[in-house]
Write an enzyme that holds these catalytic residues in place. Sequence first.
Site, short mmCIF file in Angstrom:
data_model
loop_
_atom_site.label_atom_id
_atom_site.label_comp_id
_atom_site.label_asym_id
_atom_site.label_seq_id
_atom_site.Cartn_x
_atom_site.Cartn_y
_atom_site.Cartn_z
N HIS A 12 0.93 -1.27 0.07
CA HIS A 12 -0.11 0.30 -0.49
C HIS A 12 0.30 1.65 -0.06
O HIS A 12 1.62 1.21 -0.03
CB HIS A 12 -1.08 -0.07 1.33
CG HIS A 12 -0.47 -0.08 2.02
ND1 HIS A 12 0.33 1.40 2.74
CD2 HIS A 12 -0.30 -1.00 3.74
CE1 HIS A 12 0.48 0.66 4.25
NE2 HIS A 12 -0.07 -0.23 4.56
N CYS B 179 3.28 -5.26 6.47
CA CYS B 179 2.28 -4.33 5.15
C CYS B 179 4.18 -4.31 4.55
O CYS B 179 4.58 -3.72 5.16
CB CYS B 179 1.22 -3.76 5.16
SG CYS B 179 -0.55 -4.14 5.10
#
Length: 214
Positions: free
Chosen positions: A171, A190
């Site tokens: 992301h 992430c």
Amino acid sequence: MMPVNRRRFLALALGWPVVASAAASSASSSTLNNYEPTDLVESLLSRASIPRHTNELWVLIDDKDATLSVYRGDTLVEHYAPVSLGRGGAKTQRIRGDNVTPLGEFRINRFNYESQWHIFIGIDYPTPPHARMALEKGIYSQADYDAYFDHYRRHGSPPQNTALGGAIGIHGIGSGDPDIHGQYHWTQGCVAVTNEQIERVASLVGVGTRVVIR
């Protein structure tokens, strides 16, 4: 069609012959008593960075170098550095809440263009090898392991609320501080790139694209 039980599902996911799994089950009791869990993810990573075919578009994320590279076969298409990974480091075995980025071989399975992180590209963590390792290490009970595969068969994707955690992907930084992003690993597990970079990545990849985190 042959029913896909847990053993066959894992064998297919790993690319191993089902007969090999069946043969393993007939091992002598002395061998079983000396058995030590194998790091299935580490074994997979030993060959994961080899393109599946000359035209394959795939993503390689390197924890040690803090880089994200997009390849077409062996040809580099995009390269970003530094990228940010989990505050807890990167390991083959991740536990919910430990802020670790899971190492392994994944597939993109969803996009969220309304994410607080600008764009979120989800991957299919935890994979069957992660689940198997969790069972062997006592992180999953047999019931947890059975429920994992039941969910996978019914939904075509792994559950996101087990002891291994979930919601892992690539992301942007959203409204975050670019300076912090450039200096520290700050995510909860992430892989983060800049907003401009995630836009470029999202324009190249799709559902099913292979992602290797090593």
